[in-house]
Design a protein around this motif. Structure first.
Motif, PDB file in Angstrom:
ATOM      1  N   PRO A 131       0.795  -1.237   0.000  1.00 35.69           N
ATOM      2  CA  PRO A 131       0.000   0.000   0.000  1.00 35.69           C
ATOM      3  C   PRO A 131       0.820   1.276   0.000  1.00 35.69           C
ATOM      4  O   PRO A 131       0.283   2.355  -0.263  1.00 35.69           O
ATOM      5  CB  PRO A 131      -0.829  -0.122   1.287  1.00 35.69           C
ATOM      6  N   GLY A 132       2.124   1.174   0.281  1.00 35.12           N
ATOM      7  CA  GLY A 132       2.970   2.365   0.222  1.00 35.12           C
ATOM      8  C   GLY A 132       3.284   2.794  -1.192  1.00 35.12           C
ATOM      9  O   GLY A 132       3.754   3.903  -1.428  1.00 35.12           O
ATOM     10  N   PHE A 133       3.048   1.902  -2.173  1.00 36.97           N
ATOM     11  CA  PHE A 133       3.262   2.203  -3.596  1.00 36.97           C
ATOM     12  C   PHE A 133       4.688   2.657  -3.884  1.00 36.97           C
ATOM     13  O   PHE A 133       4.922   3.535  -4.712  1.00 36.97           O
ATOM     14  CB  PHE A 133       2.265   3.246  -4.085  1.00 36.97           C
ATOM     15  N   GLY A 134       5.658   2.065  -3.175  1.00 36.66           N
ATOM     16  CA  GLY A 134       7.056   2.378  -3.451  1.00 36.66           C
ATOM     17  C   GLY A 134       7.631   3.514  -2.645  1.00 36.66           C
ATOM     18  O   GLY A 134       8.787   3.887  -2.844  1.00 36.66           O
ATOM     19  N   ASP A 135       6.869   4.078  -1.728  1.00 40.99           N
ATOM     20  CA  ASP A 135       7.349   5.173  -0.871  1.00 40.99           C
ATOM     21  C   ASP A 135       8.211   4.566   0.234  1.00 40.99           C
ATOM     22  O   ASP A 135       7.703   4.044   1.225  1.00 40.99           O
ATOM     23  CB  ASP A 135       6.153   5.918  -0.284  1.00 40.99           C
ATOM     24  N   ILE A 136       9.523   4.646   0.070  1.00 36.66           N
ATOM     25  CA  ILE A 136      10.451   3.974   0.984  1.00 36.66           C
ATOM     26  C   ILE A 136      10.348   4.550   2.386  1.00 36.66           C
ATOM     27  O   ILE A 136      10.321   3.805   3.382  1.00 36.66           O
ATOM     28  CB  ILE A 136      11.898   4.095   0.447  1.00 36.66           C
ATOM     29  N   ARG A 137      10.270   5.871   2.506  1.00 39.44           N
ATOM     30  CA  ARG A 137      10.170   6.483   3.836  1.00 39.44           C
ATOM     31  C   ARG A 137       8.883   6.050   4.539  1.00 39.44           C
ATOM     32  O   ARG A 137       8.861   5.833   5.752  1.00 39.44           O
ATOM     33  CB  ARG A 137      10.212   8.004   3.714  1.00 39.44           C
ATOM     34  N   LEU A 138       7.822   5.940   3.776  1.00 37.61           N
ATOM     35  CA  LEU A 138       6.550   5.507   4.348  1.00 37.61           C
ATOM     36  C   LEU A 138       6.631   4.065   4.836  1.00 37.61           C
ATOM     37  O   LEU A 138       6.118   3.725   5.914  1.00 37.61           O
ATOM     38  CB  LEU A 138       5.441   5.645   3.303  1.00 37.61           C
TER      39      LEU A 138
ATOM     40  N   PRO B 191       2.954  16.652 -16.187  1.00 35.34           N
ATOM     41  CA  PRO B 191       4.368  16.885 -16.488  1.00 35.34           C
ATOM     42  C   PRO B 191       5.124  15.566 -16.635  1.00 35.34           C
ATOM     43  O   PRO B 191       4.793  14.566 -15.988  1.00 35.34           O
ATOM     44  CB  PRO B 191       4.870  17.675 -15.269  1.00 35.34           C
ATOM     45  N   GLU B 192       6.139  15.576 -17.465  1.00 33.63           N
ATOM     46  CA  GLU B 192       6.967  14.383 -17.633  1.00 33.63           C
ATOM     47  C   GLU B 192       7.650  14.057 -16.311  1.00 33.63           C
ATOM     48  O   GLU B 192       7.998  14.933 -15.535  1.00 33.63           O
ATOM     49  CB  GLU B 192       8.015  14.617 -18.724  1.00 33.63           C
ATOM     50  N   GLY B 193       7.850  12.779 -16.072  1.00 35.42           N
ATOM     51  CA  GLY B 193       8.531  12.365 -14.851  1.00 35.42           C
ATOM     52  C   GLY B 193       7.926  11.097 -14.299  1.00 35.42           C
ATOM     53  O   GLY B 193       6.848  10.667 -14.719  1.00 35.42           O
ATOM     54  N   PRO B 194       8.615  10.471 -13.344  1.00 36.54           N
ATOM     55  CA  PRO B 194       8.112   9.218 -12.776  1.00 36.54           C
ATOM     56  C   PRO B 194       6.822   9.428 -12.000  1.00 36.54           C
ATOM     57  O   PRO B 194       6.549  10.522 -11.493  1.00 36.54           O
ATOM     58  CB  PRO B 194       9.253   8.771 -11.845  1.00 36.54           C
ATOM     59  N   LEU B 195       6.031   8.390 -11.922  1.00 38.70           N
ATOM     60  CA  LEU B 195       4.788   8.434 -11.173  1.00 38.70           C
ATOM     61  C   LEU B 195       5.092   8.487  -9.678  1.00 38.70           C
ATOM     62  O   LEU B 195       5.915   7.724  -9.170  1.00 38.70           O
ATOM     63  CB  LEU B 195       3.953   7.194 -11.482  1.00 38.70           C
TER      64      LEU B 195
ATOM     65  N   VAL C 218      -0.467   6.676  -7.519  1.00 43.29           N
ATOM     66  CA  VAL C 218      -0.599   5.278  -7.937  1.00 43.29           C
ATOM     67  C   VAL C 218      -2.026   4.763  -7.772  1.00 43.29           C
ATOM     68  O   VAL C 218      -2.567   4.087  -8.650  1.00 43.29           O
ATOM     69  CB  VAL C 218       0.401   4.395  -7.163  1.00 43.29           C
ATOM     70  N   GLY C 219      -2.660   5.043  -6.642  1.00 38.92           N
ATOM     71  CA  GLY C 219      -4.010   4.554  -6.420  1.00 38.92           C
ATOM     72  C   GLY C 219      -4.982   5.045  -7.477  1.00 38.92           C
ATOM     73  O   GLY C 219      -5.770   4.265  -8.043  1.00 38.92           O
ATOM     74  N   SER C 220      -4.918   6.345  -7.786  1.00 40.96           N
ATOM     75  CA  SER C 220      -5.810   6.910  -8.803  1.00 40.96           C
ATOM     76  C   SER C 220      -5.520   6.335 -10.182  1.00 40.96           C
ATOM     77  O   SER C 220      -6.449   6.059 -10.959  1.00 40.96           O
ATOM     78  CB  SER C 220      -5.656   8.436  -8.834  1.00 40.96           C
ATOM     79  N   LEU C 221      -4.237   6.130 -10.500  1.00 40.19           N
ATOM     80  CA  LEU C 221      -3.912   5.616 -11.825  1.00 40.19           C
ATOM     81  C   LEU C 221      -4.354   4.160 -11.976  1.00 40.19           C
ATOM     82  O   LEU C 221      -4.651   3.718 -13.091  1.00 40.19           O
ATOM     83  CB  LEU C 221      -2.414   5.752 -12.111  1.00 40.19           C
TER      84      LEU C 221
END
Length: 400
Positions: free
Chosen positions: A81-88, A331-335, A340-343
């Motif tokens: 559920p953190g979708f790749g958020d390491i700090r989270l 804008p261009e750039g990583p998600l 992530v949830g909305s996409l």
């Protein structure tokens, strides 16, 4: 820029300011007046400022994507559920072992990045609901507004868990069964958090969330105040809009028509590149759930061919429009993790609508980062996500 290091004058308690309209006050709940969800947001004056740490070292500032690029394993599907958020992820692990200090530090570096803060708070409040970390932190640092915000959000998770338990493990709808006195206590916790952190949209999201559990809903003026409270602080907050959309759904206190009207109105005024147009796809999922679950509860087959729900002309047009408005203007750039949830909702809609090239673009941004909702409503979530992703790899950009 405002001087955020200067402590503001203590705001008058919210319950005192709005005592007559409060639905949890004796005699406060009655006929619900119409809510105008799309009136211009109230002026931001007089909000005060949340006190944050005076200065953060350069390496403490959370100024970029807190996650790596999409997964290195090409076909790996990850439902974390953190979708790749390491700090989270690190802060969530702290909660598991009963520590609150990492959570405090995470909120401090997140600052007023409201989309990221909303995502992190949602994950951490779910993790904290089964333990006592939120209470322990609030007791250890009673002057920390972030502690009160987490405690309020955690109480909302707990009361929804109670409602689910009362319904035999099934998610409730209108008439949650939770005592109003219990809900009133959660509302008061949210209002204390709002007073302690006057710029933060999170307590207002919590209020819009718990509003659904009242059997007769919340009085129109009070719901309007909570909605204005959110929009005054973060007018394009996806999570807050989603909670009000669900309040307006047929499952809770509205109708399919009112839910779709709210979603389309919000999408129409969203800035180019905003994820808010995905509310239309979230509404379509909510309608699908309601139809399928209502038929199952009555022991009857669904009233129509379910595939057409996703593939008829309006559904396809809506999915294509959201793709153009959001991803076409993004804008261009990583998600980012907060996207992530909305996409996942948009990707699900694109796949079921047969818009293969657009779905390929969405999967290129997502990588393997999957959310169980909405995939779990139409079958096995991992199986669907993995199969659709493999089938649409390299399909290119949708020109329609």
């Amino acid at each position: 820029m405002p001087d955020t290091d200067r402590a503001p004058a203590a705001p008058e308690p919210y319950e005192k300011r709005h005592k007559r309209a409060a639905p949890w006050a004796p005699g406060g709940r009655g006929t619900r007046e119409p809510l105008d969800p799309h009136a211009p947001p109230p002026a931001p004056g007089g909000l005060g400022w949340t006190v944050r740490p005076a200065a953060l070292a350069e390496d403490q500032v959370d100024d970029g994507p807190p996650c790596p690029p999409p997964g290195t394993a090409e076909d790996a599907t990850d439902f974390d559920p953190g979708f790749g958020d390491i700090r989270l992820t690190e802060a969530r692990q702290d909660i598991v072992i009963g520590r609150w200090q990492g959570v405090r530090d995470l909120f401090a570096v997140t600052g007023d990045n409201w989309p990221r803060r909303t995502h992190r708070l949602r994950v951490l409040s779910n993790a904290a609901a089964a333990g006592s970390v939120s209470e322990t932190w609030a007791e250890a640092e009673p002057g920390n507004p972030d502690a009160l915000v987490l405690r309020a959000a955690t109480e909302v998770v707990r009361v929804f868990d109670e409602a689910i338990a009362l319904h035999g493990g099934v998610r409730p709808g209108k008439g949650s069964g939770v005592a109003e006195s219990r809900l009133d206590g959660v509302v008061r916790s949210c209002l204390r958090a709002a007073d302690a952190s006057p710029l933060d949209p999170a307590p207002w999201i919590s209020l819009l969330t718990v509003a659904r559990l009242y059997g007769k809903g919340v009085r129109g003026p009070e719901l309007q105040r909570w909605w204005d409270g959110l929009r005054r602080r973060d007018p394009h907050n996806v999570e807050g809009h989603t909670q009000l959309l669900r309040y307006f759904s047929a499952r809770w206190h509205g109708t399919h028509g009112r839910m779709y009207g709210f979603a389309r109105d919000a999408a129409a005024v969203a800035p180019q590149g905003s994820p808010l147009p995905v509310l239309v796809q979230i509404a379509r999922v909510e309608e699908f759930r309601y139809v399928i679950e209502s038929a199952a509860a009555q022991g009857t087959p669904p009233p129509c061919e379910t595939g057409q729900h996703w593939q008829h002309e309006i559904a396809v047009t809506d999915a294509r429009r959201t793709y153009a408005r959001w991803l076409g203007g993004r804008p261009e750039g990583p998600l980012l993790p907060e996207e992530v949830g909305s996409l996942n909702y948009l990707t699900h809609a694109l796949c079921l609508a047969g818009l293969d090239a657009a779905a390929s673009d969405a999967f290129a941004l997502l990588g393997g980062r999957a959310a169980r909702a909405p995939w779990s409503y139409t079958g096995d979530p991992e199986g669907q996500f993995t199969a659709y992703r493999r089938a649409r790899r390299g399909a290119g950009r949708d020109g329609g």
